[in-house]
Scaffold this motif. Structure first.
Motif, short mmCIF file in Angstrom:
data_model
loop_
_atom_site.label_atom_id
_atom_site.label_comp_id
_atom_site.label_asym_id
_atom_site.label_seq_id
_atom_site.Cartn_x
_atom_site.Cartn_y
_atom_site.Cartn_z
N MET A 203 0.87 -1.17 0.00
CA MET A 203 0.00 0.00 0.00
C MET A 203 0.91 1.22 0.00
O MET A 203 1.85 1.30 0.80
CB MET A 203 -0.93 0.01 1.20
CG MET A 203 -1.93 -1.14 1.19
SD MET A 203 -3.16 -1.05 2.49
CE MET A 203 -4.16 -2.49 2.08
N SER A 204 0.64 2.15 -0.90
CA SER A 204 1.56 3.27 -1.05
C SER A 204 0.79 4.57 -1.20
O SER A 204 0.02 4.74 -2.15
CB SER A 204 2.45 3.06 -2.28
OG SER A 204 3.22 4.22 -2.53
N PRO A 205 0.99 5.52 -0.26
CA PRO A 205 0.34 6.83 -0.43
C PRO A 205 0.91 7.63 -1.59
O PRO A 205 0.34 8.65 -1.96
CB PRO A 205 0.61 7.52 0.92
CG PRO A 205 1.80 6.83 1.48
CD PRO A 205 1.74 5.41 0.98
N ALA A 206 2.00 7.17 -2.16
CA ALA A 206 2.61 7.88 -3.28
C ALA A 206 2.08 7.42 -4.64
O ALA A 206 2.48 7.95 -5.68
CB ALA A 206 4.14 7.72 -3.25
N LEU A 207 1.18 6.43 -4.66
CA LEU A 207 0.60 5.98 -5.93
C LEU A 207 -0.13 7.13 -6.60
O LEU A 207 -0.86 7.88 -5.97
CB LEU A 207 -0.38 4.83 -5.67
CG LEU A 207 -1.05 4.21 -6.90
CD1 LEU A 207 -0.03 3.48 -7.76
CD2 LEU A 207 -2.16 3.25 -6.47
N SER A 208 0.08 7.27 -7.93
CA SER A 208 -0.48 8.42 -8.64
C SER A 208 -1.06 7.96 -9.98
O SER A 208 -0.91 6.80 -10.40
CB SER A 208 0.60 9.47 -8.87
OG SER A 208 1.62 8.97 -9.71
N TRP A 209 -1.69 8.90 -10.67
CA TRP A 209 -2.31 8.56 -11.94
C TRP A 209 -1.30 8.08 -12.99
O TRP A 209 -1.61 7.16 -13.76
CB TRP A 209 -3.12 9.76 -12.47
CG TRP A 209 -4.38 9.94 -11.68
CD1 TRP A 209 -4.65 10.89 -10.73
CD2 TRP A 209 -5.54 9.10 -11.75
NE1 TRP A 209 -5.90 10.69 -10.20
CE2 TRP A 209 -6.47 9.61 -10.81
CE3 TRP A 209 -5.89 7.99 -12.50
CZ2 TRP A 209 -7.73 9.04 -10.61
CZ3 TRP A 209 -7.13 7.41 -12.30
CH2 TRP A 209 -8.04 7.93 -11.37
N PRO A 210 -0.09 8.61 -13.06
CA PRO A 210 0.89 8.01 -13.98
C PRO A 210 1.17 6.55 -13.68
O PRO A 210 1.44 5.77 -14.62
CB PRO A 210 2.13 8.89 -13.78
CG PRO A 210 1.60 10.21 -13.36
CD PRO A 210 0.41 9.90 -12.50
N ASP A 211 1.10 6.13 -12.41
CA ASP A 211 1.28 4.72 -12.07
C ASP A 211 0.14 3.88 -12.64
O ASP A 211 0.35 2.76 -13.11
CB ASP A 211 1.35 4.53 -10.56
CG ASP A 211 2.56 5.22 -9.95
OD1 ASP A 211 3.67 5.02 -10.44
OD2 ASP A 211 2.37 5.98 -8.98
N VAL A 212 -1.07 4.43 -12.60
CA VAL A 212 -2.21 3.72 -13.20
C VAL A 212 -1.98 3.55 -14.69
O VAL A 212 -2.17 2.46 -15.25
CB VAL A 212 -3.52 4.49 -12.93
CG1 VAL A 212 -4.68 3.90 -13.73
CG2 VAL A 212 -3.85 4.48 -11.43
N ALA A 213 -1.59 4.63 -15.34
CA ALA A 213 -1.34 4.56 -16.78
C ALA A 213 -0.25 3.56 -17.11
O ALA A 213 -0.33 2.84 -18.12
CB ALA A 213 -0.97 5.94 -17.31
N ALA A 214 0.76 3.44 -16.25
CA ALA A 214 1.84 2.49 -16.48
C ALA A 214 1.33 1.06 -16.39
O ALA A 214 1.74 0.19 -17.18
CB ALA A 214 2.97 2.72 -15.49
N VAL A 215 0.45 0.79 -15.42
CA VAL A 215 -0.12 -0.56 -15.32
C VAL A 215 -0.93 -0.88 -16.57
O VAL A 215 -0.81 -1.97 -17.15
CB VAL A 215 -1.00 -0.68 -14.06
CG1 VAL A 215 -1.77 -2.00 -14.05
CG2 VAL A 215 -0.15 -0.58 -12.79
N VAL A 216 -1.74 0.08 -17.02
CA VAL A 216 -2.57 -0.14 -18.21
C VAL A 216 -1.69 -0.42 -19.43
O VAL A 216 -1.96 -1.34 -20.22
CB VAL A 216 -3.48 1.07 -18.46
CG1 VAL A 216 -4.19 0.95 -19.81
CG2 VAL A 216 -4.50 1.21 -17.33
#
Length: 357
Positions: A203-216
């Motif tokens: 669990m990471s409070p630093a997760l951001s929308w670019p991380d979501v895009a990277a997973v996709v």
């Protein structure tokens, strides 16, 4: 659902109290946990007449799961603490009932074995993998590859957990890790990671929308975002490539200061505007709850705790009883509302208990 209450009571009588509390409990004073269920009592269904059919089609096309039941087995942890059959039993039951199983990142059975159990019952069964994005990208990539190699047909990226929720029951019981002989099996042997403890779930409070895009970008599988409550985040999810949005407050297990999930559903549906399917979970306990959610715009609903009570009480047969019972109750409600298919439940048919929209 009377049978569900009986399964809950049987599960409570069977389980170690700390394990029961782990599943049953929520964050803080458990206000959100209670409100998830109460919220459905604030809605009524306004039927149409003379529009039905002798048989109804309740199947729905979901990402990586065409023709699925409208009830999804939501991601839940540690099934082997509920029953010796664990996630394999849940997978077989979901497959038999035509329901998508979202197998949890904190599963006590490795994802490949969960998918194998589902496919052993129904080769076409869809299993989705719940993913928490790890602060180290190579760990996230390894988890995604495991899900792909196992035969999962979609990823469910949980985004409402920057930190663990403060769950009073677990703190009181001292339940902070799995007992000996159990592990979060999907977390084993990851790059630079220790072996599969509860505290290893990233669990990471630093997760951001670019991380979501990277997973996709990093997988051919459709990626659904779970834990969305704000309509602006729903729009961002679509803009960053999400194949679906799941409205959820984590079953009341994260923040004790958020709205009930079903109350957030209409605004999220409006924000998504039909571009991707919207699902919801939290508080679904009856077939009429499913109908309310679908009338408010959900494509399907997830159920978590009811699956766990069925598993603890009667193993695979108990999970089947939960999923089949909810589906049958929903079909009956759909008939009473004059529907032939899920999409016949429209926004004007879900009203507040005072009769207003």
């Amino acid at each position: 659902m009377r049978a569900l209450r009986a399964l809950h009571d049987a599960a409570r009588a069977t389980l170690d109290p700390a394990h029961y509390d782990y599943v049953a409990g929520g964050a803080g004073e458990e206000r959100v946990l209670a409100d998830n269920e109460r919220a459905f009592d604030r809605y009524r269904l306004l039927p149409r007449v003379l529009t039905g059919a002798a048989a109804r089609d309740t199947r729905v096309d979901l990402p990586g799961a065409p023709g699925a039941a409208p009830v999804v087995a939501a991601p839940t942890a540690f099934h082997r603490l509920m029953h010796e059959g664990g996630e394999r039993a849940t997978a077989r039951a979901a497959a038999a009932e035509g329901a998508v199983l979202v197998t949890g990142a904190a599963s006590t059975t490795a994802v490949a074995d969960v998918v194998a159990a589902a496919h052993g019952t129904a080769p076409e069964a869809a299993v989705w993998f719940q993913l928490y994005a790890h602060p180290r990208a190579e760990v996230t990539t390894a988890l995604v590859r495991r899900a792909e190699d196992a035969g999962c047909t979609a990823l469910v990226l949980t985004v409402d957990s920057p930190v663990f929720g403060r769950r009073s029951r677990d703190l009181r019981n001292g339940f902070t890790d799995l007992p000996p002989g159990y592990a979060a099996e999907n977390m084993r042997d990851l790059p630079g990671a220790p072996p599969g403890a509860l505290t290893d779930i990233p669990m990471s409070p630093a997760l951001s929308w670019p991380d979501v895009a990277a997973v996709v970008r990093g997988t051919p599988l459709p990626v659904l975002l779970k834990g969305v409550l704000h309509p602006a985040d729903a729009r961002l999810a679509v803009e960053h490539g999400a194949a679906g949005v799941i409205v959820s407050n984590h079953g009341g297990r994260q923040s004790d200061a958020v709205p009930a999930a079903v109350d957030c559903l209409p605004a999220v549906v409006a924000a998504v505007a039909g571009r991707v399917p919207v699902l919801m979970d939290g508080g679904v306990r009856r077939g009429s709850d499913i109908a309310v959610a679908l009338a408010l715009g959900a494509a399907a609903v997830g159920v978590g705790r009811p699956v766990m009570w069925g598993l603890a009480a009667e193993g695979e047969a108990g999970v089947r009883a939960v999923l089949a019972g909810l589906r049958e109750e929903y079909d009956h409600t759909l008939a009473l509302c004059g529907g032939r298919r899920n999409t016949d439940l429209t926004r004007d048919m879900a009203v507040r208990e005072d009769g207003t929209w």
